[in-house]
Design a protein around this motif. Structure first.
Motif, PDB file in Angstrom:
ATOM      1  N   UNK A  89       0.817  -1.221   0.000  1.00 18.00           N
ATOM      2  CA  UNK A  89       0.000   0.000   0.000  1.00 18.00           C
ATOM      3  C   UNK A  89       0.847   1.267   0.000  1.00 18.00           C
ATOM      4  N   UNK A  90       2.151   1.112  -0.148  1.00 18.35           N
ATOM      5  CA  UNK A  90       3.033   2.274  -0.149  1.00 18.35           C
ATOM      6  C   UNK A  90       2.967   3.010  -1.484  1.00 18.35           C
ATOM      7  N   UNK A  91       3.187   4.302  -1.432  1.00 18.75           N
ATOM      8  CA  UNK A  91       3.311   5.118  -2.645  1.00 18.75           C
ATOM      9  C   UNK A  91       4.754   5.050  -3.132  1.00 18.75           C
ATOM     10  N   UNK A  92       4.900   4.906  -4.440  1.00 17.98           N
ATOM     11  CA  UNK A  92       6.230   4.814  -5.046  1.00 17.98           C
ATOM     12  C   UNK A  92       6.282   5.748  -6.248  1.00 17.98           C
ATOM     13  N   UNK A  93       7.265   6.637  -6.250  1.00 21.28           N
ATOM     14  CA  UNK A  93       7.514   7.550  -7.365  1.00 21.28           C
ATOM     15  C   UNK A  93       8.664   6.987  -8.200  1.00 21.28           C
ATOM     16  N   UNK A  94       8.430   6.852  -9.490  1.00 19.44           N
ATOM     17  CA  UNK A  94       9.462   6.408 -10.430  1.00 19.44           C
ATOM     18  C   UNK A  94       9.633   7.538 -11.432  1.00 19.44           C
TER      19      UNK A  94
END
Length: 126
Positions: A89-94
């Motif tokens: 459920x974590x947010x990840x920016x790529x």
């Protein structure tokens, strides 16, 4: 060695968690540990750099995070699917690193897994 499309030089992946949530923090820590284990060879060979665990927001990042970066399409096809299947459920920016500047790379050119966070864009330059 294959090159990225356009003037993409490399990619950064930022994994965020809320430090007020012990479960999120532990999940983010465990995910980082999993990266260190599953990509041990690539890290040792310098293909991936994994940075420290930040227990407070820094720069344009509104939550605590840890970051990694890589410079080849071969790592993109391994790391992006890894994060797709393991981010929970974590947010990840790529985001890419291009000549278009940090602001565009962190916003218009960015990909998100999970919930998209609003970055503090005043820290970013064109």
């Amino acid at each position: 060695m294959t090159q990225f499309y356009g003037d993409i030089k490399s990619y950064d992946i930022h994994t965020y968690w809320n430090n007020n949530n012990a479960n999120e923090r532990q999940f983010a820590f465990n995910l980082r540990e999993k990266v260190l284990k599953e990509f041990e060879k690539e890290i040792a060979d310098g293909e991936i750099r994994v940075f420290k665990f930040h227990d407070k927001p820094i720069g344009p990042h509104p939550l605590n995070m840890w970051e990694l970066d890589f410079k080849t399409p071969e790592m993109f096809v391994k790391l992006v699917p890894f994060f797709q299947l393991n981010h929970g459920k974590l947010s990840v920016l790529i985001h890419p690193r291009t000549s278009q500047g940090d602001l565009k790379d962190h916003t218009d050119n960015a990909l998100w897994l999970g919930h998209k966070l609003r970055l503090y864009t005043g820290f970013l330059t064109d």
